[in-house]
Write a protein that holds these residues in place. Structure first.
Motif, PDB file in Angstrom:
ATOM      1  N   ARG A  52       2.361 -53.771   2.309  1.00 31.63           N
ATOM      2  CA  ARG A  52       1.950 -55.000   3.005  1.00 31.63           C
ATOM      3  C   ARG A  52       1.016 -55.852   2.151  1.00 31.63           C
ATOM      4  O   ARG A  52       1.108 -57.080   2.149  1.00 31.63           O
ATOM      5  N   THR A  54       0.898 -56.255  -1.053  1.00 31.70           N
ATOM      6  CA  THR A  54       1.661 -56.985  -2.065  1.00 31.70           C
ATOM      7  C   THR A  54       2.533 -58.054  -1.417  1.00 31.70           C
ATOM      8  O   THR A  54       2.735 -59.131  -1.976  1.00 31.70           O
ATOM      9  N   THR A 116       1.881 -47.875  -2.377  1.00 34.21           N
ATOM     10  CA  THR A 116       3.262 -47.759  -1.894  1.00 34.21           C
ATOM     11  C   THR A 116       4.104 -46.961  -2.889  1.00 34.21           C
ATOM     12  O   THR A 116       4.948 -46.155  -2.485  1.00 34.21           O
TER      13      THR A 116
HETATM   14  N1  LIG Z   1       1.183 -55.264 -11.758  1.00 34.17           N
HETATM   15  C1  LIG Z   1       2.177 -55.379 -10.926  1.00 34.17           C
HETATM   16  O1  LIG Z   1       3.341 -55.458 -11.342  1.00 34.17           O
HETATM   17  C2  LIG Z   1       1.894 -55.387  -9.437  1.00 34.17           C
HETATM   18  C3  LIG Z   1       2.972 -55.344  -8.554  1.00 34.17           C
HETATM   19  C4  LIG Z   1       2.682 -55.319  -7.191  1.00 34.17           C
HETATM   20  C5  LIG Z   1       1.370 -55.351  -6.740  1.00 34.17           C
HETATM   21  N2  LIG Z   1       0.366 -55.397  -7.633  1.00 34.17           N
HETATM   22  C6  LIG Z   1      -1.036 -55.431  -7.162  1.00 34.17           C
HETATM   23  O2  LIG Z   1      -1.283 -54.269  -6.400  1.00 34.17           O
HETATM   24  C7  LIG Z   1      -2.336 -54.540  -5.482  1.00 34.17           C
HETATM   25  C8  LIG Z   1      -2.001 -53.949  -4.136  1.00 34.17           C
HETATM   26  O3  LIG Z   1      -1.761 -52.580  -4.283  1.00 34.17           O
HETATM   27  P1  LIG Z   1      -2.128 -51.549  -3.129  1.00 34.17           P
HETATM   28  O4  LIG Z   1      -1.704 -50.228  -3.613  1.00 34.17           O
HETATM   29  O5  LIG Z   1      -3.550 -51.768  -2.755  1.00 34.17           O
HETATM   30  O6  LIG Z   1      -1.309 -52.077  -1.883  1.00 34.17           O
HETATM   31  P2  LIG Z   1       0.252 -52.040  -1.468  1.00 34.17           P
HETATM   32  O7  LIG Z   1       0.879 -50.757  -1.894  1.00 34.17           O
HETATM   33  O8  LIG Z   1       0.883 -53.316  -1.871  1.00 34.17           O
HETATM   34  O9  LIG Z   1       0.104 -52.103   0.113  1.00 34.17           O
HETATM   35  C9  LIG Z   1      -0.709 -51.147   0.738  1.00 34.17           C
HETATM   36  C10 LIG Z   1      -0.369 -51.119   2.214  1.00 34.17           C
HETATM   37  O10 LIG Z   1       0.925 -50.542   2.393  1.00 34.17           O
HETATM   38  C11 LIG Z   1       0.893 -49.687   3.531  1.00 34.17           C
HETATM   39  N3  LIG Z   1       1.036 -48.292   3.052  1.00 34.17           N
HETATM   40  C12 LIG Z   1       0.911 -47.815   1.790  1.00 34.17           C
HETATM   41  N4  LIG Z   1       1.121 -46.466   1.768  1.00 34.17           N
HETATM   42  C13 LIG Z   1       1.375 -46.099   3.049  1.00 34.17           C
HETATM   43  C14 LIG Z   1       1.679 -44.860   3.686  1.00 34.17           C
HETATM   44  N5  LIG Z   1       1.757 -43.703   2.998  1.00 34.17           N
HETATM   45  N6  LIG Z   1       1.884 -44.858   5.022  1.00 34.17           N
HETATM   46  C15 LIG Z   1       1.829 -45.992   5.741  1.00 34.17           C
HETATM   47  N7  LIG Z   1       1.545 -47.226   5.179  1.00 34.17           N
HETATM   48  C16 LIG Z   1       1.316 -47.262   3.866  1.00 34.17           C
HETATM   49  C17 LIG Z   1      -0.465 -49.900   4.193  1.00 34.17           C
HETATM   50  O11 LIG Z   1      -0.340 -51.015   5.046  1.00 34.17           O
HETATM   51  P3  LIG Z   1      -1.320 -51.215   6.328  1.00 34.17           P
HETATM   52  O12 LIG Z   1      -2.666 -51.517   5.781  1.00 34.17           O
HETATM   53  O13 LIG Z   1      -0.693 -52.339   7.085  1.00 34.17           O
HETATM   54  O14 LIG Z   1      -1.281 -49.913   7.086  1.00 34.17           O
HETATM   55  C18 LIG Z   1      -1.326 -50.229   2.989  1.00 34.17           C
HETATM   56  O15 LIG Z   1      -2.514 -50.908   3.319  1.00 34.17           O
HETATM   57  C19 LIG Z   1      -2.484 -56.046  -5.409  1.00 34.17           C
HETATM   58  O16 LIG Z   1      -3.729 -56.405  -6.010  1.00 34.17           O
HETATM   59  C20 LIG Z   1      -1.332 -56.585  -6.232  1.00 34.17           C
HETATM   60  O17 LIG Z   1      -1.720 -57.722  -6.954  1.00 34.17           O
HETATM   61  C21 LIG Z   1       0.587 -55.404  -8.969  1.00 34.17           C
END
Ligand SMILES: NC(=O)c1ccc[n+]([C@@H]2O[C@H](COP(=O)([O-])OP(=O)(O)OC[C@H]3O[C@@H](n4cnc5c(N)ncnc54)[C@H](OP(=O)(O)O)[C@@H]3O)[C@@H](O)[C@H]2O)c1
Length: 188
Positions: A52, A54, A116
């Motif tokens: 979510r 991302t 994720t």
């Molecule tokens: N370098 C790249 O290529 C790249 C690519 C993509 C993203 N990013 C960066 O990655 C960062 C975000 O990463 P992130 O890891 O914090 O977030 P994320 O994986 O994008 O999203 C996390 C959210 O996904 C849900 N989630 C994840 N694992 C879960 C599980 N086991 N069960 C249920 N729900 C789950 C939860 O949503 P809920 O909070 O709604 O429960 C959680 O808050 C951003 O800063 C973005 O800019 C970088």
């Protein structure tokens, strides 16, 4: 169907800038239109999968970032403004079932973020980890670990140099690798 995580990363190992943007957005080559191999990568993909965090910025983008892909989002709630064709679920097992039952034979681009990717790896569903290492140092930001377990086994598949000075590295993934040494070589 293969689930292929693809992430940009700074040369010092950060997948986000220190202020939380995807690493790629800091690359002057990206700003000036270099695609970092994404077109070739997407040629075999029919779906995009992400967390979510991302996903949400896409809802206020000028253009929809995944026009030719089915979109699947893992998150506890469906963000306001999510288009009807996007599939959301709070449970990674259920979302994986939905992905598999919708699949028409193409691959899945697992966009991220690290949480994720870690969730799908924990289900044994992560087939490849594809990194685009940028010629930049950030000095801070988010790393893939520990959300992707540090004992994830990586087997080198291929690499290629990309225009603009980045390098794409593709690994296949397995559950765990050989134990890390408990002490640095210099202390043994
Ligand atoms: N370098 C790249 O290529 C790249 C690519 C993509 C993203 N990013 C960066 O990655 C960062 C975000 O990463 P992130 O890891 O914090 O977030 P994320 O994986 O994008 O999203 C996390 C959210 O996904 C849900 N989630 C994840 N694992 C879960 C599980 N086991 N069960 C249920 N729900 C789950 C939860 O949503 P809920 O909070 O709604 O429960 C959680 O808050 C951003 O800063 C973005 O800019 C970088």
């Amino acid at each position: 169907m293969q689930i292929r995580a693809r992430m940009s990363m700074s040369a010092d190992g950060y997948v986000t800038t220190p202020n939380g943007w995807p690493a790629l957005t800091a690359d002057p080559a990206f700003v000036s239109g270099e695609s970092h191999g994404i077109r070739e990568f997407l040629a075999g993909c029919e779906a995009a999968l992400m967390g979510r965090t991302t996903f949400e910025p896409a809802l206020t983008n000028d253009r929809w970032p995944w026009p030719n892909l089915d979109v699947f989002v893992l998150g506890s709630h469906r963000p306001d403004g999510t288009p009807d064709h996007v599939t959301t679920d709070s449970d990674p097992v259920r979302l994986l079932e939905k992905l598999r039952s919708a699949n028409r034979g193409g691959d899945v681009h697992l966009i991220g973020g690290p949480r994720t990717i870690g969730a799908f790896h924990a289900l044994g569903a992560l087939d490849t980890l594809e990194l685009v290492v940028l010629p930049l140092l950030f000095g801070g930001g988010m790393q893939l670990t520990p959300m992707l377990r540090p004992d994830t086994g990586l087997t080198f598949q291929r690499e290629r140099a990309l225009p603009g000075g980045s390098v794409e590295i593709v690994y296949s993934c397995s559950g765990s690798r050989t134990e890390l040494p408990s002490k640095p070589v210099s202390q043994r």
